[in-house]
Design a protein around this motif. Structure first.
Motif, PDB file in Angstrom:
ATOM      1  N   GLY A 151      -2.129  -2.620  19.853  1.00 54.42           N
ATOM      2  CA  GLY A 151      -2.474  -3.533  19.165  1.00 54.42           C
ATOM      3  C   GLY A 151      -3.022  -2.699  17.872  1.00 54.42           C
ATOM      4  N   ARG A 152      -1.803  -2.427  16.538  1.00 57.25           N
ATOM      5  CA  ARG A 152      -2.546  -2.176  15.831  1.00 57.25           C
ATOM      6  C   ARG A 152      -3.851  -1.400  15.370  1.00 57.25           C
ATOM      7  N   ILE A 153      -5.060  -1.156  15.856  1.00 57.36           N
ATOM      8  CA  ILE A 153      -6.054  -0.822  15.909  1.00 57.36           C
ATOM      9  C   ILE A 153      -5.982   0.606  15.813  1.00 57.36           C
ATOM     10  N   VAL A 154      -5.578   1.146  16.935  1.00 58.98           N
ATOM     11  CA  VAL A 154      -5.391   2.974  16.355  1.00 58.98           C
ATOM     12  C   VAL A 154      -4.392   3.482  15.340  1.00 58.98           C
ATOM     13  N   HIS A 155      -5.154   4.637  15.247  1.00 57.35           N
ATOM     14  CA  HIS A 155      -4.106   5.122  13.723  1.00 57.35           C
ATOM     15  C   HIS A 155      -3.335   6.440  14.404  1.00 57.35           C
ATOM     16  N   HIS A 156      -2.018   6.419  14.364  1.00 50.90           N
ATOM     17  CA  HIS A 156      -1.522   7.855  14.685  1.00 50.90           C
ATOM     18  C   HIS A 156      -0.185   8.221  13.462  1.00 50.90           C
ATOM     19  N   ARG A 157      -0.806   9.523  13.112  1.00 52.26           N
ATOM     20  CA  ARG A 157       0.256  10.217  12.063  1.00 52.26           C
ATOM     21  C   ARG A 157       1.601  10.268  12.928  1.00 52.26           C
ATOM     22  N   LEU A 158       2.695  10.454  12.260  1.00 43.40           N
ATOM     23  CA  LEU A 158       3.902  10.636  13.000  1.00 43.40           C
ATOM     24  C   LEU A 158       4.185  11.418  13.519  1.00 43.40           C
ATOM     25  N   THR A 159       3.975  12.799  14.009  1.00 40.75           N
ATOM     26  CA  THR A 159       4.000  13.556  14.880  1.00 40.75           C
ATOM     27  C   THR A 159       3.150  12.748  16.084  1.00 40.75           C
ATOM     28  N   GLU A 160       2.114  12.647  16.022  1.00 42.46           N
ATOM     29  CA  GLU A 160       1.244  12.006  17.289  1.00 42.46           C
ATOM     30  C   GLU A 160       2.190  10.677  17.644  1.00 42.46           C
ATOM     31  N   LEU A 161       2.189   9.858  16.953  1.00 45.11           N
ATOM     32  CA  LEU A 161       3.243   8.582  17.100  1.00 45.11           C
ATOM     33  C   LEU A 161       4.601   9.080  17.403  1.00 45.11           C
ATOM     34  N   ALA A 162       5.394   9.864  17.723  1.00 43.85           N
ATOM     35  CA  ALA A 162       6.501  10.436  18.134  1.00 43.85           C
ATOM     36  C   ALA A 162       6.273  11.106  19.547  1.00 43.85           C
TER      37      ALA A 162
END
Length: 448
Positions: free
Chosen positions: A84-95
């Protein structure tokens, strides 16, 4: 692949429009069935024209389904991946997280690892699917700003090294040497084997160095300069940047999330917008820490090197230096150069530079549009020190923050990056780029 198998797969294309979980399951079933059809074919370079056309058709339809899914569910997908937009992932982690949570939406870590070992021309182009994914996330007024915030946070590597830099005032990151001298952090680019061309390692090292300079309270100004080269033609001379490393691009070693997209949203955005030290919307007095930046340009600033200059508060060049953005000749998009260059040069000259490959030399009449001061090589050090003294003021940092807000609206930048995310991924695998890169690589190999 038989015509019957392809026909049945095409006929089974799902009609999306239900819940997130139902549509995700339908997408996964259809896309993975298509991947099995493609996997039954020979590897890319060994396919016949008919087999290549069949694989391309499966890939095209699967991407249409992904587009439809993300058009319907981009915010829900992002919320599921970030609590719910609490954790911040960088692009690679998010992918990677998306590949696990929503099979078939983006390539898995294993699929990307398998492609990483291949030359660019032999890959299936799975990073295009990442481009589709990030395009829809960045277009969203909910997911997009949160993702951009994630990329402005200090990297994990910088958090580990911050105490060491504060204590000792120097860190050698490999391709970037960071040194604190008085009020200034000097970032020296030392990617000597390729004339300071940008590759995955340099992009990572440079972002880490920018983070460390912004985190250190003793640093009030940042300076970026190229180191002394060891290659014969430029031995003993400093070089600012030769642009993207075309050999690495040919060899398939340029990362989409870590370099092509991550560079723009990470390191370059931090130079302009600062480092996000408190993501809370009501953080006081500011969410970010910003400092003025100086670029000292020796020899040339090509491609990504010239793009960097649009972010600096003072650009000082030696009188024999030149600037160019040859990305269109290489077949790719010069990052956010298209978004920023016309602000400095006007639209007509920007088109000549980006579309026509026009080079600006430090002695040319239009040079003041891209650099503030041109000096003899021997006077560059002194000019940098004068600039550091002039910019070493809390009022300068506050005013450059306001200038950035006035000059570059974040929503417009986000809209640009949403389209760039897909366009650059498509360019990365287009036939003309692969051909140009192969010819450049062959020419360089013959000359070495």
């Amino acid at each position: 692949m038989t015509a019957g198998a392809l026909g049945r797969w095409l006929a089974g294309r799902p009609e999306l429009g239900g819940t997130l979980d139902a549509d995700a399951a339908a997408l996964s079933t259809h896309v993975r069935a298509g991947e099995r059809l493609v996997a039954a074919l020979p590897a890319g370079p060994r396919r016949t024209a008919e087999e290549a056309a069949e694989a391309a058709r499966v890939t095209e339809v699967a991407r249409e389904v992904r587009q439809c899914f993300l058009r319907l569910h981009a915010d829900e997908v992002y919320d599921a991946l970030t609590e719910g937009r609490i954790v911040h992932h960088r692009l690679t982690e998010l992918a990677h997280a998306a590949g696990e949570r929503f099979p078939g939406l983006v390539p898995t870590r294993a699929q990307l690892d398998a492609e990483r070992a291949l030359p660019q021309a032999h890959k299936e182009g799975r990073e295009i699917d990442q481009g589709i994914f990030f395009r829809w996330l960045l277009r969203s007024p909910l997911a997009g700003p949160h993702l951009m915030d994630a990329m402005l946070l200090p990297t994990a590597r910088a958090r580990v090294l911050a105490a060491e830099f504060r204590a000792g005032g120097t860190v050698d990151l490999g391709s970037v040497l960071l040194e604190r001298r008085g009020a200034a952090a000097h970032l020296t680019i030392n990617n000597q084997h390729c004339l300071n061309a940008e590759d995955n390692r340099l992009v990572d090292d440079l972002e880490t160095a920018v983070d460390l300079a912004l985190l250190d309270e003793k640093v009030r100004v940042g300076v970026v300069r190229g180191g002394v080269m060891t290659k014969p033609r430029y031995r003993g001379r400093r070089v600012f940047s030769a642009g993207i490393n075309l050999k690495d691009l040919h060899d398939g070693r340029i990362s989409y999330t870590g370099f092509l997209l991550g560079r723009e949203l990470g390191c370059l955005s931090k130079l302009l917008r600062g480092l996000l030290v408190d993501p809370a919307p009501d953080a006081f007095p500011e969410r970010t820490v910003q400092k003025p930046w100086i670029a000292a340009v020796d020899s040339f600033a090509i491609g990504g090197g010239m793009q960097l200059l649009f972010l600096f508060d003072r650009v000082i060049a030696e009188e024999d230096a030149y600037f160019s953005l040859p990305a269109a000749q290489e077949g790719i998009v010069p990052g956010a150069g298209n978004f920023r260059l016309a602000r400095f040069t006007g639209g007509r000259l920007a088109r000549r530079i980006i579309l026509g490959g026009h080079t600006i030399r430090a002695r040319d009449p239009e040079a003041p549009l891209v650099c503030d001061e041109v000096v003899p090589h021997a006077a560059l050090d002194a000019a940098v020190e004068r600039a550091v003294a002039e910019l070493d003021s809390p009022a300068v940092a506050a005013n450059r923050r306001m200038l950035a807000l006035a000059e570059e609206d974040t929503d417009r930048f986000r809209a640009y990056m949403a389209e760039f995310a897909l366009v650059q991924a498509l360019r990365l695998y287009s036939a003309d780029v692969l051909d140009k890169v192969a010819r450049s690589w062959a020419t360089a190999r013959a000359a070495s």
